[in-house]
Design a protein around this motif. Sequence first.
Motif, PDB file in Angstrom:
ATOM      1  N   LEU A 254       0.819  -1.216   0.000  1.00  0.00           N
ATOM      2  CA  LEU A 254       0.000   0.000   0.000  1.00  0.00           C
ATOM      3  C   LEU A 254       0.851   1.264   0.000  1.00  0.00           C
ATOM      4  O   LEU A 254       0.336   2.353  -0.289  1.00  0.00           O
ATOM      5  N   LEU A 255       2.137   1.133   0.318  1.00  0.00           N
ATOM      6  CA  LEU A 255       3.030   2.281   0.300  1.00  0.00           C
ATOM      7  C   LEU A 255       3.679   2.501  -1.068  1.00  0.00           C
ATOM      8  O   LEU A 255       4.437   3.462  -1.237  1.00  0.00           O
ATOM      9  N   MET A 256       3.405   1.643  -2.013  1.00  0.00           N
ATOM     10  CA  MET A 256       4.006   1.759  -3.342  1.00  0.00           C
ATOM     11  C   MET A 256       3.231   2.769  -4.192  1.00  0.00           C
ATOM     12  O   MET A 256       2.022   2.611  -4.388  1.00  0.00           O
ATOM     13  N   PRO A 257       3.880   3.800  -4.717  1.00  0.00           N
ATOM     14  CA  PRO A 257       3.179   4.783  -5.566  1.00  0.00           C
ATOM     15  C   PRO A 257       2.546   4.155  -6.799  1.00  0.00           C
ATOM     16  O   PRO A 257       1.456   4.564  -7.219  1.00  0.00           O
ATOM     17  N   ASP A 258       3.211   3.149  -7.391  1.00  0.00           N
ATOM     18  CA  ASP A 258       2.661   2.503  -8.576  1.00  0.00           C
ATOM     19  C   ASP A 258       1.314   1.836  -8.273  1.00  0.00           C
ATOM     20  O   ASP A 258       0.372   1.916  -9.064  1.00  0.00           O
ATOM     21  N   PHE A 259       1.243   1.170  -7.130  1.00  0.00           N
ATOM     22  CA  PHE A 259      -0.023   0.517  -6.769  1.00  0.00           C
ATOM     23  C   PHE A 259      -1.104   1.545  -6.463  1.00  0.00           C
ATOM     24  O   PHE A 259      -2.282   1.335  -6.798  1.00  0.00           O
ATOM     25  N   LEU A 260      -0.753   2.650  -5.834  1.00  0.00           N
ATOM     26  CA  LEU A 260      -1.737   3.681  -5.509  1.00  0.00           C
ATOM     27  C   LEU A 260      -2.342   4.286  -6.770  1.00  0.00           C
ATOM     28  O   LEU A 260      -3.555   4.520  -6.845  1.00  0.00           O
ATOM     29  N   MET A 261      -1.523   4.540  -7.776  1.00  0.00           N
ATOM     30  CA  MET A 261      -2.043   5.087  -9.026  1.00  0.00           C
ATOM     31  C   MET A 261      -2.883   4.053  -9.771  1.00  0.00           C
ATOM     32  O   MET A 261      -3.889   4.385 -10.401  1.00  0.00           O
ATOM     33  N   VAL A 373      -1.569  -7.733 -14.113  1.00  0.00           N
ATOM     34  CA  VAL A 373      -0.945  -6.428 -13.917  1.00  0.00           C
ATOM     35  C   VAL A 373      -0.698  -6.170 -12.433  1.00  0.00           C
ATOM     36  O   VAL A 373       0.356  -5.638 -12.046  1.00  0.00           O
ATOM     37  N   THR A 374      -1.647  -6.560 -11.595  1.00  0.00           N
ATOM     38  CA  THR A 374      -1.460  -6.388 -10.150  1.00  0.00           C
ATOM     39  C   THR A 374      -0.287  -7.216  -9.638  1.00  0.00           C
ATOM     40  O   THR A 374       0.522  -6.747  -8.838  1.00  0.00           O
ATOM     41  N   SER A 375      -0.178  -8.447 -10.123  1.00  0.00           N
ATOM     42  CA  SER A 375       0.933  -9.311  -9.718  1.00  0.00           C
ATOM     43  C   SER A 375       2.267  -8.748 -10.182  1.00  0.00           C
ATOM     44  O   SER A 375       3.273  -8.842  -9.471  1.00  0.00           O
ATOM     45  N   ASP A 376       2.294  -8.150 -11.358  1.00  0.00           N
ATOM     46  CA  ASP A 376       3.536  -7.563 -11.855  1.00  0.00           C
ATOM     47  C   ASP A 376       4.037  -6.437 -10.953  1.00  0.00           C
ATOM     48  O   ASP A 376       5.237  -6.188 -10.855  1.00  0.00           O
ATOM     49  N   ILE A 377       3.112  -5.749 -10.307  1.00  0.00           N
ATOM     50  CA  ILE A 377       3.489  -4.614  -9.470  1.00  0.00           C
ATOM     51  C   ILE A 377       3.846  -5.041  -8.050  1.00  0.00           C
ATOM     52  O   ILE A 377       4.861  -4.604  -7.495  1.00  0.00           O
ATOM     53  N   VAL A 378       3.040  -5.912  -7.435  1.00  0.00           N
ATOM     54  CA  VAL A 378       3.248  -6.251  -6.021  1.00  0.00           C
ATOM     55  C   VAL A 378       3.951  -7.576  -5.811  1.00  0.00           C
ATOM     56  O   VAL A 378       4.409  -7.859  -4.703  1.00  0.00           O
ATOM     57  N   GLY A 379       4.042  -8.414  -6.846  1.00  0.00           N
ATOM     58  CA  GLY A 379       4.625  -9.732  -6.690  1.00  0.00           C
ATOM     59  C   GLY A 379       3.588 -10.764  -6.282  1.00  0.00           C
ATOM     60  O   GLY A 379       2.566 -10.446  -5.672  1.00  0.00           O
ATOM     61  N   THR A 380       3.843 -12.024  -6.616  1.00  0.00           N
ATOM     62  CA  THR A 380       2.882 -13.090  -6.319  1.00  0.00           C
ATOM     63  C   THR A 380       2.723 -13.317  -4.823  1.00  0.00           C
ATOM     64  O   THR A 380       1.657 -13.712  -4.361  1.00  0.00           O
ATOM     65  N   HIS A 381       3.781 -13.070  -4.055  1.00  0.00           N
ATOM     66  CA  HIS A 381       3.714 -13.289  -2.600  1.00  0.00           C
ATOM     67  C   HIS A 381       2.610 -12.433  -1.972  1.00  0.00           C
ATOM     68  O   HIS A 381       1.962 -12.850  -1.021  1.00  0.00           O
ATOM     69  N   ASN A 382       2.399 -11.221  -2.496  1.00  0.00           N
ATOM     70  CA  ASN A 382       1.387 -10.319  -1.951  1.00  0.00           C
ATOM     71  C   ASN A 382       0.118 -10.280  -2.792  1.00  0.00           C
ATOM     72  O   ASN A 382      -0.732  -9.412  -2.573  1.00  0.00           O
ATOM     73  N   LEU A 383      -0.018 -11.182  -3.766  1.00  0.00           N
ATOM     74  CA  LEU A 383      -1.127 -11.091  -4.716  1.00  0.00           C
ATOM     75  C   LEU A 383      -2.481 -11.248  -4.046  1.00  0.00           C
ATOM     76  O   LEU A 383      -3.421 -10.515  -4.358  1.00  0.00           O
ATOM     77  N   SER A 384      -2.613 -12.204  -3.132  1.00  0.00           N
ATOM     78  CA  SER A 384      -3.908 -12.431  -2.498  1.00  0.00           C
ATOM     79  C   SER A 384      -4.390 -11.192  -1.748  1.00  0.00           C
ATOM     80  O   SER A 384      -5.532 -10.753  -1.905  1.00  0.00           O
ATOM     81  N   ALA A 469       9.257  -6.550  -9.383  1.00  0.00           N
ATOM     82  CA  ALA A 469       8.857  -6.406  -7.978  1.00  0.00           C
ATOM     83  C   ALA A 469      10.084  -6.619  -7.113  1.00  0.00           C
ATOM     84  O   ALA A 469      10.322  -7.687  -6.582  1.00  0.00           O
ATOM     85  N   SER A 470      10.895  -5.623  -7.015  1.00  0.00           N
ATOM     86  CA  SER A 470      12.114  -5.732  -6.223  1.00  0.00           C
ATOM     87  C   SER A 470      11.789  -5.706  -4.749  1.00  0.00           C
ATOM     88  O   SER A 470      10.725  -5.262  -4.336  1.00  0.00           O
ATOM     89  N   SER A 471      12.738  -6.188  -3.970  1.00  0.00           N
ATOM     90  CA  SER A 471      12.513  -6.212  -2.524  1.00  0.00           C
ATOM     91  C   SER A 471      12.347  -4.810  -1.979  1.00  0.00           C
ATOM     92  O   SER A 471      11.660  -4.585  -1.002  1.00  0.00           O
ATOM     93  N   LYS A 472      12.944  -3.835  -2.643  1.00  0.00           N
ATOM     94  CA  LYS A 472      12.815  -2.450  -2.187  1.00  0.00           C
ATOM     95  C   LYS A 472      11.417  -1.935  -2.414  1.00  0.00           C
ATOM     96  O   LYS A 472      10.878  -1.166  -1.623  1.00  0.00           O
ATOM     97  N   ASP A 473      10.802  -2.366  -3.549  1.00  0.00           N
ATOM     98  CA  ASP A 473       9.447  -1.900  -3.852  1.00  0.00           C
ATOM     99  C   ASP A 473       8.402  -2.660  -3.063  1.00  0.00           C
ATOM    100  O   ASP A 473       7.437  -2.106  -2.584  1.00  0.00           O
ATOM    101  N   VAL A 474       8.580  -3.988  -2.965  1.00  0.00           N
ATOM    102  CA  VAL A 474       7.542  -4.806  -2.356  1.00  0.00           C
ATOM    103  C   VAL A 474       7.578  -4.735  -0.849  1.00  0.00           C
ATOM    104  O   VAL A 474       6.584  -4.876  -0.180  1.00  0.00           O
ATOM    105  N   ASN A 475       8.744  -4.508  -0.268  1.00  0.00           N
ATOM    106  CA  ASN A 475       8.862  -4.499   1.177  1.00  0.00           C
ATOM    107  C   ASN A 475       9.418  -3.174   1.682  1.00  0.00           C
ATOM    108  O   ASN A 475      10.534  -3.100   2.205  1.00  0.00           O
TER     109      ASN A 475
END
Length: 483
Positions: A254-261, A373-384, A469-475
């Motif tokens: 939720l802190l990722m700007p890409d996901f917010l947009m 597209v959502t998985s590409d941004i947040v990664g499969t680990h956070n997809l659910s 989905a780098s560790s910097k972006d996802v976490n």
Amino acid sequence: MAQGKKRPAVPPPDGGWGWMIVAGCFLVTVCTRAVTRCISIFFVEFQMHFGADYSGTAWIHSLVDCTTMLCAPLGSFIGNRLSCRIAVILGGFLSSIGLVLSSFATSLEYLYLTLGVLTGIGFALCYTPAIAMVGSYFCERKALAYGIAMSGSGIGTFILAPAVQILIEHYSWRGALLILGGVVANLCVCGALLRPITLKEEEEAHGPDPLDTECGYGVKAPVVSMLEESLAINNNNNSHACFCFQSMQEYCFLLMPDFLMLAVSFLFLASGCSLPFVYLVPYALDMGVSHHQATFLMSILGVIDIVGNITFGWLVDRRCLKKYRNVCYMIAVGMEGVCCLFIPLLRTFALLVPFSVFYGYFDGAYVALIPVVTSDIVGTHNLSSALGIVYFLHAIPYLLSPPIGGWLVDTTGTYTATFFLSGFALISSSLVISTVTGIRHCRRTQKYRNKNKNTDPKQEPCRSDFYTASSKDVNPLVNTANS
């Protein structure tokens, strides 16, 4: 089930039992999204039986869609904490009970509670966990797998739309709802197919540090592991602290700007996409089209929806298009909006057929790409968890847009303003994602040149060139804790 919660440090199988997961998700979309679409066929029946206006009757469809999306995070929560199998079976039971109770309705308010709320909660518990399971089993063929799974909505609409009309003619709307309750009970069987991945446990893997790629099969970063060990040592008797930490990690995207947009784009999308499904049949009837022909328009829309699901899924999985997934998504949403702007000019069955073809195709295209597209941004680990938030954002627009559309029909006496509202909302969604795409492309290209020079491509067999989905972006919480 408790052991199945841990993410294995190996790639998804991209086949095997994964195709059974796709089959289960396919049936879930038939019994949830297709049934929701077919509720519009009851629109005239409810209106005539209860003597209600357009806006009052439209609240039924709005409540089903809104509750399904509003409770999507609940489905993700149960799927993460217990299992996707339990979530889907429980949802199938609740939605079936809701449809059966709706067949005994004595007022619109009764239908608001049973068909709108109870059935919607059941659908919510089924929909998000089933979709997330597909992403856990596939990586290289993820878009194709989602295309097949999401095509259940179109196939179900194609089959159920004329079937529901026949059931209404032979058994009245009460009998039709009762039979639909039995059909939806098969969601419990679908849930039994959702077997968790049982691979090597994380603590048994002693190879090199796993990767954090778009496939989502990387394990937690060392900082996260250290924090968890610290929590385990210092808070052995404080389960609440551990629960809060785990929840923070699940929703750190939720802190990722890409996901917010992307979320802003989804808000516009949800405001416009449901109106044609609610008002296409009433609009056709108002233009003098027969009941069977009006229902056949929904069937055409459904079968072309299937073509959009599968063909777009297959095309986007091609090497030349994989890094342009969001561009394909943007085009599909924009073209869907353009179709809505032309529908007030279509006043005969022959002219409404092309609308059903084009709208159905682009609807199937973008629906299949939403989880990709959502998985590409947040990664499969956070997809659910991410899908729970994505579908939650659909809730309020789904609740308000059909009654607003009905109010416009009651006020203006025509459907023009309603379809214009749908078209402009969809085009706005496309414009938002296109603007963000340009900014992200420039930013990520510069980052790739300056910071990712030492990446070994052999270790990332399923990496997308455009989304990483780098560790910097996802976490981001991990980086905060590390600083």
